[in-house]
Design a protein around this motif. Structure first.
Motif, mmCIF file in Angstrom:
data_model
loop_
_atom_site.group_PDB
_atom_site.id
_atom_site.type_symbol
_atom_site.label_atom_id
_atom_site.label_comp_id
_atom_site.label_asym_id
_atom_site.label_seq_id
_atom_site.Cartn_x
_atom_site.Cartn_y
_atom_site.Cartn_z
ATOM 1 N N LEU A 119 -106.278 -74.476 24.596
ATOM 2 C CA LEU A 119 -107.334 -74.345 23.596
ATOM 3 C C LEU A 119 -108.715 -74.523 24.229
ATOM 4 C CD1 LEU A 119 -105.830 -76.377 20.604
ATOM 5 C CD2 LEU A 119 -105.644 -73.930 21.067
ATOM 6 N N THR A 120 -109.661 -73.803 23.670
ATOM 7 C CA THR A 120 -111.054 -73.953 24.091
ATOM 8 C C THR A 120 -111.626 -75.229 23.463
ATOM 9 O OG1 THR A 120 -111.978 -72.794 22.180
ATOM 10 C CG2 THR A 120 -111.328 -71.432 24.087
ATOM 11 N N PRO A 121 -112.768 -75.709 23.962
ATOM 12 C CA PRO A 121 -113.384 -76.880 23.322
ATOM 13 C C PRO A 121 -113.655 -76.669 21.828
ATOM 14 C CG PRO A 121 -114.337 -76.555 25.482
ATOM 15 C CD PRO A 121 -113.456 -75.356 25.217
ATOM 16 N N ASP A 122 -114.106 -75.483 21.436
ATOM 17 C CA ASP A 122 -114.340 -75.222 20.007
ATOM 18 C C ASP A 122 -113.038 -75.269 19.215
ATOM 19 O OD1 ASP A 122 -117.079 -75.001 20.288
ATOM 20 O OD2 ASP A 122 -117.063 -72.796 20.405
ATOM 21 N N GLU A 123 -111.971 -74.720 19.778
ATOM 22 C CA GLU A 123 -110.672 -74.749 19.101
ATOM 23 C C GLU A 123 -110.155 -76.185 19.001
ATOM 24 O OE1 GLU A 123 -108.830 -70.386 20.306
ATOM 25 O OE2 GLU A 123 -108.734 -72.032 21.776
ATOM 26 N N ARG A 124 -110.394 -76.980 20.029
ATOM 27 C CA ARG A 124 -109.973 -78.389 19.991
ATOM 28 C C ARG A 124 -110.716 -79.132 18.894
ATOM 29 N NH1 ARG A 124 -110.788 -80.389 25.806
ATOM 30 N NH2 ARG A 124 -109.824 -82.297 25.048
ATOM 31 N N ARG A 125 -112.010 -78.862 18.746
ATOM 32 C CA ARG A 125 -112.786 -79.500 17.665
ATOM 33 C C ARG A 125 -112.266 -79.058 16.301
ATOM 34 N NH1 ARG A 125 -116.688 -79.369 21.565
ATOM 35 N NH2 ARG A 125 -117.350 -77.237 21.160
ATOM 36 N N ALA A 126 -111.948 -77.776 16.156
ATOM 37 C CA ALA A 126 -111.399 -77.271 14.884
ATOM 38 C C ALA A 126 -110.049 -77.923 14.599
ATOM 39 C CB ALA A 126 -111.273 -75.749 14.918
ATOM 40 N N LEU A 127 -109.228 -78.074 15.628
ATOM 41 C CA LEU A 127 -107.905 -78.681 15.460
ATOM 42 C C LEU A 127 -108.014 -80.130 14.984
ATOM 43 C CD1 LEU A 127 -104.873 -78.154 15.791
ATOM 44 C CD2 LEU A 127 -105.081 -78.977 18.144
ATOM 45 N N LEU A 128 -109.077 -80.787 15.359
ATOM 46 C CA LEU A 128 -109.286 -82.179 14.956
ATOM 47 C C LEU A 128 -109.332 -82.338 13.436
ATOM 48 C CD1 LEU A 128 -109.748 -85.017 16.073
ATOM 49 C CD2 LEU A 128 -112.179 -84.498 16.171
ATOM 50 N N THR A 129 -109.705 -81.293 12.700
ATOM 51 C CA THR A 129 -109.780 -81.383 11.235
ATOM 52 C C THR A 129 -108.412 -81.199 10.567
ATOM 53 O OG1 THR A 129 -110.210 -79.021 10.887
ATOM 54 C CG2 THR A 129 -112.122 -80.448 11.270
#
Length: 141
Positions: A119-129
């Motif tokens: 996952l990209t950093p943006d995808e990792r942040r989205a996954l956090l939700t």
């Protein structure tokens, strides 16, 4: 763009099912029914084989075999019920807790590695939700 909640529900159901199967295939060290029984005993405390079977939607005989296997491995123990001298309570042992924690740790490490490498950093942040959203959905049941 209109969002169809049934389409979202089906995609989510399929995706979560696939994710769980992949994680189990990659990281589980304890067979699924054994891990599930240990998890229940860890969360709920000692209970009867009948209660475990009902909680997991399996026949009493199937759960009896599972408990016998776990008992042979030293992961659970049994004692007489203080409320019914004919019944036995099954409890997780320290070795069972260690095995369960090892299994959970193995899954956690596999998922963490997949997140890091896929996952990209943006995808990792989205996954956090996602966990919070799933917890909210679970609370509505």
């Amino acid at each position: 763009m209109d969002v169809d909640d049934e389409d979202i529900a089906e995609k989510l159901r399929l995706s979560i099912g696939r994710f769980v199967r992949v994680v189990r295939a990659q990281a589980d060290t304890v067979p699924p029914l054994q891990a599930s029984a240990l998890g229940t005993l860890d969360r709920e405390g000692p209970c009867t084989i009948a209660a475990l079977a009902a909680a997991h939607g399996v026949k009493h005989q199937s759960m009896s075999r599972t408990i016998a296997d776990l008992e042979t491995l030293g992961l659970v123990g049994r004692s007489r019920s203080p409320h019914d001298g004919r019944a036995f309570l099954i409890a997780i042992t320290a070795a069972g807790t260690d095995a369960l924690n090892g299994d959970r740790g193995s899954r956690r490490r596999w998922v963490s590695q997949a997140i890091t490498t896929r996952l990209t950093p943006d995808e990792r942040r989205a996954l956090l939700t996602v966990p919070d959203l799933l917890d909210r959905l679970s609370g509505s049941a």
